[in-house]
Design a protein around this motif. Structure first.
Motif, PDB file in Angstrom:
ATOM      1  N   ALA A 157      52.863 -25.961  -2.739  1.00 44.72           N
ATOM      2  CA  ALA A 157      52.471 -27.122  -1.935  1.00 44.72           C
ATOM      3  C   ALA A 157      51.642 -26.683  -0.732  1.00 44.72           C
ATOM      4  O   ALA A 157      50.596 -27.272  -0.428  1.00 44.72           O
ATOM      5  CB  ALA A 157      53.721 -27.885  -1.496  1.00 44.72           C
ATOM      6  N   LEU A 158      52.088 -25.604  -0.064  1.00 49.17           N
ATOM      7  CA  LEU A 158      51.359 -25.123   1.112  1.00 49.17           C
ATOM      8  C   LEU A 158      49.958 -24.662   0.725  1.00 49.17           C
ATOM      9  O   LEU A 158      48.962 -24.970   1.404  1.00 49.17           O
ATOM     10  CB  LEU A 158      52.130 -23.978   1.765  1.00 49.17           C
ATOM     11  N   VAL A 159      49.871 -23.933  -0.398  1.00 43.08           N
ATOM     12  CA  VAL A 159      48.580 -23.403  -0.826  1.00 43.08           C
ATOM     13  C   VAL A 159      47.647 -24.535  -1.243  1.00 43.08           C
ATOM     14  O   VAL A 159      46.448 -24.504  -0.963  1.00 43.08           O
ATOM     15  CB  VAL A 159      48.825 -22.400  -1.969  1.00 43.08           C
ATOM     16  N   LEU A 160      48.223 -25.551  -1.896  1.00 48.61           N
ATOM     17  CA  LEU A 160      47.414 -26.700  -2.296  1.00 48.61           C
ATOM     18  C   LEU A 160      46.851 -27.404  -1.065  1.00 48.61           C
ATOM     19  O   LEU A 160      45.691 -27.843  -1.051  1.00 48.61           O
ATOM     20  CB  LEU A 160      48.258 -27.656  -3.128  1.00 48.61           C
ATOM     21  N   PHE A 161      47.678 -27.489  -0.031  1.00 46.15           N
ATOM     22  CA  PHE A 161      47.191 -28.085   1.228  1.00 46.15           C
ATOM     23  C   PHE A 161      45.986 -27.311   1.740  1.00 46.15           C
ATOM     24  O   PHE A 161      44.976 -27.895   2.147  1.00 46.15           O
ATOM     25  CB  PHE A 161      48.318 -28.074   2.260  1.00 46.15           C
ATOM     26  N   ARG A 162      46.057 -25.976   1.681  1.00 47.09           N
ATOM     27  CA  ARG A 162      44.933 -25.169   2.170  1.00 47.09           C
ATOM     28  C   ARG A 162      43.709 -25.359   1.282  1.00 47.09           C
ATOM     29  O   ARG A 162      42.578 -25.389   1.775  1.00 47.09           O
ATOM     30  CB  ARG A 162      45.359 -23.697   2.224  1.00 47.09           C
ATOM     31  N   ALA A 163      43.923 -25.510  -0.040  1.00 47.50           N
ATOM     32  CA  ALA A 163      42.787 -25.707  -0.944  1.00 47.50           C
ATOM     33  C   ALA A 163      42.093 -27.028  -0.659  1.00 47.50           C
ATOM     34  O   ALA A 163      40.873 -27.136  -0.761  1.00 47.50           O
ATOM     35  CB  ALA A 163      43.252 -25.661  -2.396  1.00 47.50           C
ATOM     36  N   VAL A 164      42.877 -28.052  -0.298  1.00 43.87           N
ATOM     37  CA  VAL A 164      42.269 -29.357  -0.018  1.00 43.87           C
ATOM     38  C   VAL A 164      41.634 -29.353   1.364  1.00 43.87           C
ATOM     39  O   VAL A 164      40.505 -29.802   1.554  1.00 43.87           O
ATOM     40  CB  VAL A 164      43.339 -30.465  -0.121  1.00 43.87           C
ATOM     41  N   LYS A 165      42.323 -28.798   2.323  1.00 42.70           N
ATOM     42  CA  LYS A 165      41.886 -28.889   3.721  1.00 42.70           C
ATOM     43  C   LYS A 165      40.807 -27.846   4.028  1.00 42.70           C
ATOM     44  O   LYS A 165      39.799 -28.151   4.665  1.00 42.70           O
ATOM     45  CB  LYS A 165      43.111 -28.667   4.613  1.00 42.70           C
ATOM     46  N   GLY A 166      41.020 -26.652   3.482  1.00 43.83           N
ATOM     47  CA  GLY A 166      40.292 -25.435   3.805  1.00 43.83           C
ATOM     48  C   GLY A 166      38.887 -25.616   4.330  1.00 43.83           C
ATOM     49  O   GLY A 166      38.017 -26.069   3.589  1.00 43.83           O
ATOM     50  N   PRO A 167      38.602 -25.273   5.549  1.00 42.67           N
ATOM     51  CA  PRO A 167      37.258 -25.542   6.058  1.00 42.67           C
ATOM     52  C   PRO A 167      36.191 -24.691   5.381  1.00 42.67           C
ATOM     53  O   PRO A 167      35.116 -25.200   5.107  1.00 42.67           O
ATOM     54  CB  PRO A 167      37.366 -25.226   7.555  1.00 42.67           C
ATOM     55  N   THR A 168      36.472 -23.446   5.081  1.00 39.13           N
ATOM     56  CA  THR A 168      35.428 -22.606   4.504  1.00 39.13           C
ATOM     57  C   THR A 168      35.646 -22.420   3.012  1.00 39.13           C
ATOM     58  O   THR A 168      36.706 -22.720   2.469  1.00 39.13           O
ATOM     59  CB  THR A 168      35.397 -21.212   5.169  1.00 39.13           C
ATOM     60  N   VAL A 169      34.578 -21.922   2.364  1.00 39.16           N
ATOM     61  CA  VAL A 169      34.621 -21.663   0.930  1.00 39.16           C
ATOM     62  C   VAL A 169      35.683 -20.631   0.595  1.00 39.16           C
ATOM     63  O   VAL A 169      36.405 -20.757  -0.400  1.00 39.16           O
ATOM     64  CB  VAL A 169      33.229 -21.185   0.490  1.00 39.16           C
ATOM     65  N   TYR A 170      35.821 -19.627   1.459  1.00 39.02           N
ATOM     66  CA  TYR A 170      36.728 -18.517   1.152  1.00 39.02           C
ATOM     67  C   TYR A 170      38.183 -18.955   1.208  1.00 39.02           C
ATOM     68  O   TYR A 170      39.013 -18.458   0.449  1.00 39.02           O
ATOM     69  CB  TYR A 170      36.451 -17.350   2.101  1.00 39.02           C
ATOM     70  N   ASP A 171      38.477 -19.891   2.109  1.00 34.56           N
ATOM     71  CA  ASP A 171      39.823 -20.472   2.124  1.00 34.56           C
ATOM     72  C   ASP A 171      40.153 -21.053   0.763  1.00 34.56           C
ATOM     73  O   ASP A 171      41.248 -20.850   0.223  1.00 34.56           O
ATOM     74  CB  ASP A 171      39.909 -21.574   3.178  1.00 34.56           C
ATOM     75  N   ARG A 172      39.169 -21.775   0.210  1.00 36.72           N
ATOM     76  CA  ARG A 172      39.436 -22.478  -1.048  1.00 36.72           C
ATOM     77  C   ARG A 172      39.562 -21.489  -2.197  1.00 36.72           C
ATOM     78  O   ARG A 172      40.436 -21.647  -3.058  1.00 36.72           O
ATOM     79  CB  ARG A 172      38.314 -23.477  -1.321  1.00 36.72           C
ATOM     80  N   ILE A 173      38.683 -20.479  -2.230  1.00 34.65           N
ATOM     81  CA  ILE A 173      38.776 -19.486  -3.319  1.00 34.65           C
ATOM     82  C   ILE A 173      40.138 -18.824  -3.291  1.00 34.65           C
ATOM     83  O   ILE A 173      40.837 -18.734  -4.303  1.00 34.65           O
ATOM     84  CB  ILE A 173      37.674 -18.422  -3.173  1.00 34.65           C
ATOM     85  N   LEU A 174      40.526 -18.379  -2.100  1.00 38.85           N
ATOM     86  CA  LEU A 174      41.800 -17.681  -1.981  1.00 38.85           C
ATOM     87  C   LEU A 174      42.954 -18.611  -2.322  1.00 38.85           C
ATOM     88  O   LEU A 174      43.918 -18.209  -3.003  1.00 38.85           O
ATOM     89  CB  LEU A 174      41.947 -17.141  -0.561  1.00 38.85           C
ATOM     90  N   ALA A 175      42.844 -19.871  -1.878  1.00 38.97           N
ATOM     91  CA  ALA A 175      43.924 -20.820  -2.139  1.00 38.97           C
ATOM     92  C   ALA A 175      44.073 -21.068  -3.628  1.00 38.97           C
ATOM     93  O   ALA A 175      45.188 -21.052  -4.159  1.00 38.97           O
ATOM     94  CB  ALA A 175      43.653 -22.131  -1.403  1.00 38.97           C
ATOM     95  N   VAL A 176      42.944 -21.274  -4.332  1.00 38.89           N
ATOM     96  CA  VAL A 176      43.038 -21.567  -5.768  1.00 38.89           C
ATOM     97  C   VAL A 176      43.521 -20.345  -6.530  1.00 38.89           C
ATOM     98  O   VAL A 176      44.339 -20.451  -7.462  1.00 38.89           O
ATOM     99  CB  VAL A 176      41.667 -22.044  -6.284  1.00 38.89           C
ATOM    100  N   ASN A 177      43.065 -19.165  -6.111  1.00 38.23           N
ATOM    101  CA  ASN A 177      43.535 -17.943  -6.760  1.00 38.23           C
ATOM    102  C   ASN A 177      45.040 -17.778  -6.564  1.00 38.23           C
ATOM    103  O   ASN A 177      45.785 -17.450  -7.501  1.00 38.23           O
ATOM    104  CB  ASN A 177      42.784 -16.748  -6.181  1.00 38.23           C
ATOM    105  N   THR A 178      45.500 -18.026  -5.342  1.00 30.87           N
ATOM    106  CA  THR A 178      46.934 -17.898  -5.073  1.00 30.87           C
ATOM    107  C   THR A 178      47.726 -18.964  -5.817  1.00 30.87           C
ATOM    108  O   THR A 178      48.836 -18.705  -6.295  1.00 30.87           O
ATOM    109  CB  THR A 178      47.190 -18.003  -3.565  1.00 30.87           C
ATOM    110  N   PHE A 179      47.128 -20.157  -5.924  1.00 29.95           N
ATOM    111  CA  PHE A 179      47.794 -21.213  -6.689  1.00 29.95           C
ATOM    112  C   PHE A 179      47.990 -20.771  -8.137  1.00 29.95           C
ATOM    113  O   PHE A 179      49.051 -20.991  -8.732  1.00 29.95           O
ATOM    114  CB  PHE A 179      46.956 -22.491  -6.625  1.00 29.95           C
ATOM    115  N   GLY A 180      46.960 -20.121  -8.695  1.00 31.55           N
ATOM    116  CA  GLY A 180      47.091 -19.604 -10.057  1.00 31.55           C
ATOM    117  C   GLY A 180      48.176 -18.562 -10.164  1.00 31.55           C
ATOM    118  O   GLY A 180      48.960 -18.556 -11.114  1.00 31.55           O
ATOM    119  N   THR A 181      48.239 -17.673  -9.168  1.00 31.08           N
ATOM    120  CA  THR A 181      49.288 -16.647  -9.189  1.00 31.08           C
ATOM    121  C   THR A 181      50.663 -17.289  -9.135  1.00 31.08           C
ATOM    122  O   THR A 181      51.584 -16.884  -9.861  1.00 31.08           O
ATOM    123  CB  THR A 181      49.101 -15.708  -7.993  1.00 31.08           C
TER     124      THR A 181
END
Lengths: 95, 186
Positions: free
Chosen positions: A14-38
């Motif tokens: 849930a926390l990581v998904l929040f970062r993927a949605v909110k994430g201001p930069t591209v790298y936030d989102r890449i890392l968030a989606v990768n971590t979500f997959g993990t």
């Protein structure tokens, strides 16, 4: 114990998904989606043990591979802004 | 609990997909949405469907959409606003579909009509007639063997066609394009 771990994994997802949605930069989102997959991989593994079928571990490993390939593709897109070869390379042998 | 948590994640992802205007973020979130759906399929015991969803939805589709972004732009045009007639049609159709699911048997109900038609016969005769311990394998590879062979032929033809279409031209040392991978003309 597995229940506790699964609950914590869900909270982390849930926390990581929040970062993927909110994430201001591209790298936030890449890392968030990768971590979500993990976390998805971990959740499948935990669910296998919760359900009494640890054979699901194989599926979790395949998901880890797919997650890795997708992340490679995304980072390559970010670096080169395209997925094919870089345009200044004149002659490249067949893949 | 895992089931409902995953469903909640999917709803949140879907709403965020609608809300975001940065198309790169949309592609990333749709990949995560697909992976979420795949985990949900695993939880619902549909492991083969989950494999397909993870490979196609989270893997190939994400990469293809990134390739599209590389060729176009990564920002959506301005919001045209809500079209009320379209919204009304969508809401009515969605409500009708949800109403249609109310009659369906409970998930995993062994007494559901679909599990009482031919499935017991295959489960009973499959191992004896084909000698395979897995029911799905016995149906796919034995009872429906020719059908599966046809499917594989279709997939092979599609792959060969794609290779013939997008095979890259090959440059020689003197700069003259001799031939493409697919045939004579560049």
């Amino acid at each position: 114990m597995f229940e506790f771990a699964a609950a914590l994994t869900l909270v982390s997802m849930a926390l990581v998904l929040f970062r993927a949605v909110k994430g201001p930069t591209v790298y936030d989102r890449i890392l968030a989606v990768n971590t979500f997959g993990t976390f998805s991989v971990i959740l499948i593994a935990l669910f296998g043990f919760l359900d009494g079928r640890p054979e699901f571990l194989d599926i979790a490993m395949v998901y880890a591979l797919i997650n890795f390939v997708a992340t490679i593709a995304v980072t390559k897109f970010i670096k080169f802004a395209r997925l094919g070869r870089t345009s200044n390379v004149e002659e490249v042998d067949d893949i | 609990m895992i089931f409902y948590a995953l469903l909640t994640f999917m709803v949140v992802s879907a709403l965020a997909l609608l809300w975001l205007r940065n198309l790169f973020a949309v592609v990333m979130l749709s990949g995560s949405f697909s992976l979420n759906a795949a985990v949900l399929y695993v939880v619902m015991d549909a492991v083969d469907v989950a494999f397909t969803e993870a490979a196609v939805g989270a893997g190939i589709a994400t990469v293809l959409m990134l390739g599209t972004l590389a060729l176009t732009t990564s920002h959506e045009k301005a919001d045209p606003g809500v079209s009320w007639p379209h919204l009304a049609v969508v809401v009515v159709v969605g409500a009708a579909l949800i109403y249609g699911t109310l009659d369906m048997p409970r998930y995993g109900d062994p007494m559901a009509p679909i599990h009482q038609h031919v499935a017991p016969e295959y489960i009973e005769r499959g191992p004896k007639q084909t000698g395979m311990p897995n029911v799905v394998t016995s149906i796919l590879a034995s009872y429906r063997g020719y059908d599966t062979l046809g499917e594989v032929t279709v997939v092979f033809t599609a792959a060969a066609g794609v290779l013939a279409l997008i095979g890259r031209r090959r440059k020689k040392k003197n700069g003259v394009i001799k031939r493409t991978r697919s045939g004579e003309r560049p």
